[in-house]
Design an enzyme around this catalytic site. Sequence first.
Site, mmCIF file in Angstrom:
data_model
loop_
_atom_site.group_PDB
_atom_site.id
_atom_site.type_symbol
_atom_site.label_atom_id
_atom_site.label_comp_id
_atom_site.label_asym_id
_atom_site.label_seq_id
_atom_site.Cartn_x
_atom_site.Cartn_y
_atom_site.Cartn_z
ATOM 1 N N ASP A 1 -21.998 8.837 19.490
ATOM 2 C CA ASP A 1 -21.685 10.012 20.302
ATOM 3 C C ASP A 1 -20.416 10.676 19.776
ATOM 4 O O ASP A 1 -19.339 10.494 20.301
ATOM 5 C CB ASP A 1 -21.519 9.574 21.763
ATOM 6 C CG ASP A 1 -21.460 10.762 22.701
ATOM 7 O OD1 ASP A 1 -21.772 11.882 22.251
ATOM 8 O OD2 ASP A 1 -21.103 10.573 23.867
ATOM 9 N N PHE B 1 0.833 -1.192 0.000
ATOM 10 C CA PHE B 1 0.000 0.000 0.000
ATOM 11 C C PHE B 1 0.876 1.253 0.000
ATOM 12 O O PHE B 1 0.701 2.175 -0.800
ATOM 13 C CB PHE B 1 -0.906 -0.022 1.238
ATOM 14 C CG PHE B 1 -1.858 1.133 1.308
ATOM 15 C CD1 PHE B 1 -3.112 1.058 0.719
ATOM 16 C CD2 PHE B 1 -1.510 2.310 1.965
ATOM 17 C CE1 PHE B 1 -3.997 2.116 0.776
ATOM 18 C CE2 PHE B 1 -2.381 3.378 2.020
ATOM 19 C CZ PHE B 1 -3.633 3.279 1.426
ATOM 20 N N CYS C 1 4.335 30.021 43.388
ATOM 21 C CA CYS C 1 3.664 28.732 43.560
ATOM 22 C C CYS C 1 4.155 27.754 42.484
ATOM 23 O O CYS C 1 4.008 28.024 41.289
ATOM 24 C CB CYS C 1 2.159 28.960 43.467
ATOM 25 S SG CYS C 1 1.193 27.480 43.698
ATOM 26 N N LEU D 1 -32.557 15.911 17.618
ATOM 27 C CA LEU D 1 -33.634 14.974 17.923
ATOM 28 C C LEU D 1 -34.161 15.227 19.329
ATOM 29 O O LEU D 1 -33.409 15.621 20.215
ATOM 30 C CB LEU D 1 -33.101 13.532 17.851
ATOM 31 C CG LEU D 1 -32.641 13.048 16.490
ATOM 32 C CD1 LEU D 1 -31.949 11.701 16.626
ATOM 33 C CD2 LEU D 1 -33.824 12.944 15.545
ATOM 34 N N LYS E 1 -32.023 7.755 25.152
ATOM 35 C CA LYS E 1 -30.673 7.855 25.719
ATOM 36 C C LYS E 1 -30.438 6.762 26.752
ATOM 37 O O LYS E 1 -31.287 6.534 27.617
ATOM 38 C CB LYS E 1 -30.498 9.223 26.386
ATOM 39 C CG LYS E 1 -30.711 10.389 25.426
ATOM 40 C CD LYS E 1 -29.435 10.797 24.753
ATOM 41 C CE LYS E 1 -28.758 11.843 25.593
ATOM 42 N NZ LYS E 1 -27.659 12.506 24.926
ATOM 43 N N GLU F 1 -31.590 2.461 15.089
ATOM 44 C CA GLU F 1 -30.164 2.672 14.856
ATOM 45 C C GLU F 1 -29.454 2.989 16.163
ATOM 46 O O GLU F 1 -30.092 3.365 17.132
ATOM 47 C CB GLU F 1 -29.950 3.894 13.935
ATOM 48 C CG GLU F 1 -30.815 3.858 12.728
ATOM 49 C CD GLU F 1 -30.666 5.109 11.875
ATOM 50 O OE1 GLU F 1 -29.800 5.947 12.174
ATOM 51 O OE2 GLU F 1 -31.434 5.214 10.921
ATOM 52 N N LYS G 1 -27.213 5.469 18.375
ATOM 53 C CA LYS G 1 -26.944 6.904 18.434
ATOM 54 C C LYS G 1 -25.459 7.070 18.734
ATOM 55 O O LYS G 1 -25.001 6.771 19.835
ATOM 56 C CB LYS G 1 -27.787 7.568 19.515
ATOM 57 C CG LYS G 1 -27.646 9.079 19.533
ATOM 58 C CD LYS G 1 -28.693 9.705 20.421
ATOM 59 C CE LYS G 1 -28.750 11.207 20.277
ATOM 60 N NZ LYS G 1 -27.499 11.892 20.502
ATOM 61 N N CYS H 1 -5.011 30.418 43.649
ATOM 62 C CA CYS H 1 -3.845 30.806 44.434
ATOM 63 C C CYS H 1 -3.228 32.038 43.774
ATOM 64 O O CYS H 1 -2.825 31.984 42.621
ATOM 65 C CB CYS H 1 -2.821 29.666 44.484
ATOM 66 S SG CYS H 1 -1.227 30.210 45.124
ATOM 67 N N CYS I 1 -3.342 27.588 49.736
ATOM 68 C CA CYS I 1 -2.859 26.782 48.623
ATOM 69 C C CYS I 1 -2.107 25.553 49.133
ATOM 70 O O CYS I 1 -1.184 25.691 49.949
ATOM 71 C CB CYS I 1 -1.937 27.623 47.740
ATOM 72 S SG CYS I 1 -1.193 26.665 46.406
ATOM 73 N N TYR J 1 -25.696 8.175 8.563
ATOM 74 C CA TYR J 1 -27.029 7.707 8.940
ATOM 75 C C TYR J 1 -28.192 8.499 8.353
ATOM 76 O O TYR J 1 -29.319 8.355 8.802
ATOM 77 C CB TYR J 1 -27.161 7.658 10.455
ATOM 78 C CG TYR J 1 -26.692 8.909 11.182
ATOM 79 C CD1 TYR J 1 -27.309 10.139 10.975
ATOM 80 C CD2 TYR J 1 -25.622 8.847 12.068
ATOM 81 C CE1 TYR J 1 -26.875 11.270 11.637
ATOM 82 C CE2 TYR J 1 -25.182 9.969 12.736
ATOM 83 C CZ TYR J 1 -25.820 11.187 12.517
ATOM 84 O OH TYR J 1 -25.382 12.296 13.162
ATOM 85 N N CYS K 1 1.754 26.014 48.128
ATOM 86 C CA CYS K 1 2.649 27.052 48.626
ATOM 87 C C CYS K 1 2.131 27.748 49.880
ATOM 88 O O CYS K 1 2.801 28.624 50.424
ATOM 89 C CB CYS K 1 2.928 28.085 47.527
ATOM 90 S SG CYS K 1 1.495 29.099 47.144
HETATM 91 S S1 IVH Z 1 -30.515 11.402 12.663
HETATM 92 C C1 IVH Z 1 -33.293 14.906 11.799
HETATM 93 N N1 IVH Z 1 -29.229 9.248 13.439
HETATM 94 O O1 IVH Z 1 -27.693 12.909 17.364
HETATM 95 C C2 IVH Z 1 -32.522 13.722 12.234
HETATM 96 N N2 IVH Z 1 -28.648 11.324 14.443
HETATM 97 O O2 IVH Z 1 -29.809 15.090 18.509
HETATM 98 C C3 IVH Z 1 -31.073 13.976 12.218
HETATM 99 N N3 IVH Z 1 -26.796 11.179 16.038
HETATM 100 O O3 IVH Z 1 -27.178 15.916 15.716
HETATM 101 C C4 IVH Z 1 -30.238 13.090 12.984
HETATM 102 N N4 IVH Z 1 -26.462 9.014 15.842
HETATM 103 O O4 IVH Z 1 -25.286 14.245 15.680
HETATM 104 C C5 IVH Z 1 -29.375 10.582 13.596
HETATM 105 N N5 IVH Z 1 -28.162 7.264 13.993
HETATM 106 C C6 IVH Z 1 -28.298 8.590 14.134
HETATM 107 C C7 IVH Z 1 -27.488 9.330 15.017
HETATM 108 C C8 IVH Z 1 -27.694 10.716 15.148
HETATM 109 C C9 IVH Z 1 -26.065 10.134 16.431
HETATM 110 C C10 IVH Z 1 -26.618 12.554 16.550
HETATM 111 C C11 IVH Z 1 -26.529 13.609 15.505
HETATM 112 C C12 IVH Z 1 -27.616 14.595 15.799
HETATM 113 C C13 IVH Z 1 -28.000 14.248 17.198
HETATM 114 C C14 IVH Z 1 -29.482 14.428 17.360
#
Ligand code: IVH
Length: 699
Positions: A134, A53, A457, A100, A338, A130, A132, A451, A433, A251, A436
């Site tokens: 982070d 590669f 210090c 969301l 969540k 799906e 979510k 401090c 502190c 997504y 010191c």
């Molecule tokens: S859909 C209108 N799908 O969560 C719908 N969002 O509060 C748009 N996020 O800003 C979002 N995983 O950054 C969607 N599978 C997923 C996600 C996802 C993470 C985040 C995204 C968005 C926030 C929504």
Amino acid sequence: MRPIINPLGIRGHGRIHRTMTTEERILELRQQLHQHNYNYYILNQPTVSDQEFDAMMRELQELEVQHPELADPNSPTQRVGSDLAGEFETVMHQRPMLSLANTYNKEEVRAFYERVREGLSGEPFEICCELKFDGLSISLHYEDGHLVRAVTRGNGVQGDDVTANVRTIRSIPLQLHSVTVPSGSPEGTWPRQFEIRGEILMPWTSFEALNREREAREEPLFANPRNAASGTLKSKQASVVAERKLDAYLYYLLGDELPAEGHYENMMAARGWGFKVSDAMRKVQTLEEVFAFIDRWDVERRNLPVATDGIVLKVNSLRQQRALGMTAKSPRWAIAYKFQAEQQSTVLREVTFQVGRTGVVTPVANMDPVQLSGTVVRRATLHNADFMAALDLHVGDHVLVEKGGEIIPKIVAVDSAFITPERGPQVQFIQTCPECGTPLVRDEEEAAWRCPNDTGCPPQIKGRIEHFVSRRAMNIDTLGPETIDDLYARGLIHNVADLYDLTVDQLSGFNDTRIKSARKTIQAIADSRQVPFERVLFALGIRFVGETVAKTLARSFHDIDTLSRATLEQMLAINTIGQAIAESVIRWFADMDNIFLIERLRSHGLQFALSEEVLSAQSDRLAGKTIVISGVFQHHSRDEYKAMIEQHGGKNTGSISAKTSFILAGDNMGPAKLEKAQKLGVTIMNEEEFLSLLADNNE
Ligand code: IVH
């Protein structure tokens, strides 16, 4: 038209074919490298060794250097990133990036499901489940299968154009379907223009490695992979982004001509074009299946390579999505569930106090070790005196510890199940502190105790020296935190001026193995005498005087003596200097220790005035002008133009408004910008016109 798929292995690589032109070879290498990237970063199934590669990549790099006319921003070589630093341009989203609505329990999920059912008047519907992710949301734009733009979420209406940085992320395709996707992936061609959104993430392993490196260099740690990814993506150097292995999951597909009427089906099509779409995505028909998905991933997410903080549920049919519509902030057809942060109960043994580089004192809880989200936790931050007082902690209390999005665990409450009448002594914030002994003072601005002994210090002294030698300041980067610690402990340095008195013997401690690096450091210290005034000013570590402020002050007052005599009014007269900065600068120069420090540094030959060169190039030709830079330029880089604007007293801003004096426009200025400029009647100036405007002045 559908591009021709060029499967791997049909033509060999590594040799130039007799009949092939250089251009063909370049195209072939690009195509093959795109495929290998895809195999490696999306499929996790490389088909060539790293060496092979690298050899192909080198060949391509060399050919591209020899043939700049064949350059392509989407070439795989661009993934390594350039060092061109550039401010990000703020751009409007074509479609706003909504967030969301959140739910935290299954009852709220059920309520969402019922709302959807009612909204669709009882019509059957499917839900796409799906993960979510982070990380940071990103919007990618493709035209004719090429990545043309990547924009951060920003405030949802406009975001930062981070295309150069995003190009370095290996799992984001630069051009579509020039890769061969596994059989079984849906076939079909992509729309000429579309947007795809997803999340940029730093995998746990990269995050942990990065923090280990930062710890070794005593740099501040990133609290979680999201912050690390965000810090990385906002880096001004694409090469830094390239080093810090980021990943991306997509997504959401948007556009006028999408392949299917269902969200899930569109995502499967996108997967077929080379995008990384999570395998976890499922389409279900019932609420029970939704709950089963939630239960499964609440456990299994612990084994994922990236951070997730919940589940996203979306009504699958696009027609039904349109029928349900949006509220002001979020769509009615989707919701986030969540995950609960994991909590554990343990015993508080002691609260200790840490002094940071700026003197701020942070309380830290020391607890009996407890297992939490995969790691053993012994310490938790208590943030500040107010946070600590609100918890009403007593030594020996059982406390609830939580690891949410943050890597540093926090104490959320005293575990009331265990409170007994005879509690241990209440934890008090210290008054002096711990390093010191100086009485602490309350800093109302930062809700912190600090401090005030900044010159005596130890952590503050060492912190200032570390800042002084840092790369963007005096750039004596061979002097690491451990060495500074050691030199301080041996009484050799007490302030930044002492650095200039150091000798090779002192640095090496007469240790032969260290002589070479000691010489290097002494040389770097000597070289730092040439560092320009504005960076010296930044290096001094005056509160609120960052790089930009230092530059402004240097340009406005020209030398340190004038600056040291500047009045509050004179400083406030400068556009970008506010009350807090001005007062801080005046306070700094009022301290005789600082005046002595400057005298010592001056005697060592440091730069305390702008160079003749900079001064003579300076003018006020653009004073009072607010200028927007847009497009691609021929004669100078964007940064050079920015510097020129500043040098001539102008101000460079990102977005066009009624206040914009004119736009310095190169090629390919965005259509949205053009339209806005025309609407507001803002003058558009090309490079040549701009340069002659400045040249006139020099005559
Ligand atoms: S859909 C209108 N799908 O969560 C719908 N969002 O509060 C748009 N996020 O800003 C979002 N995983 O950054 C969607 N599978 C997923 C996600 C996802 C993470 C985040 C995204 C968005 C926030 C929504």
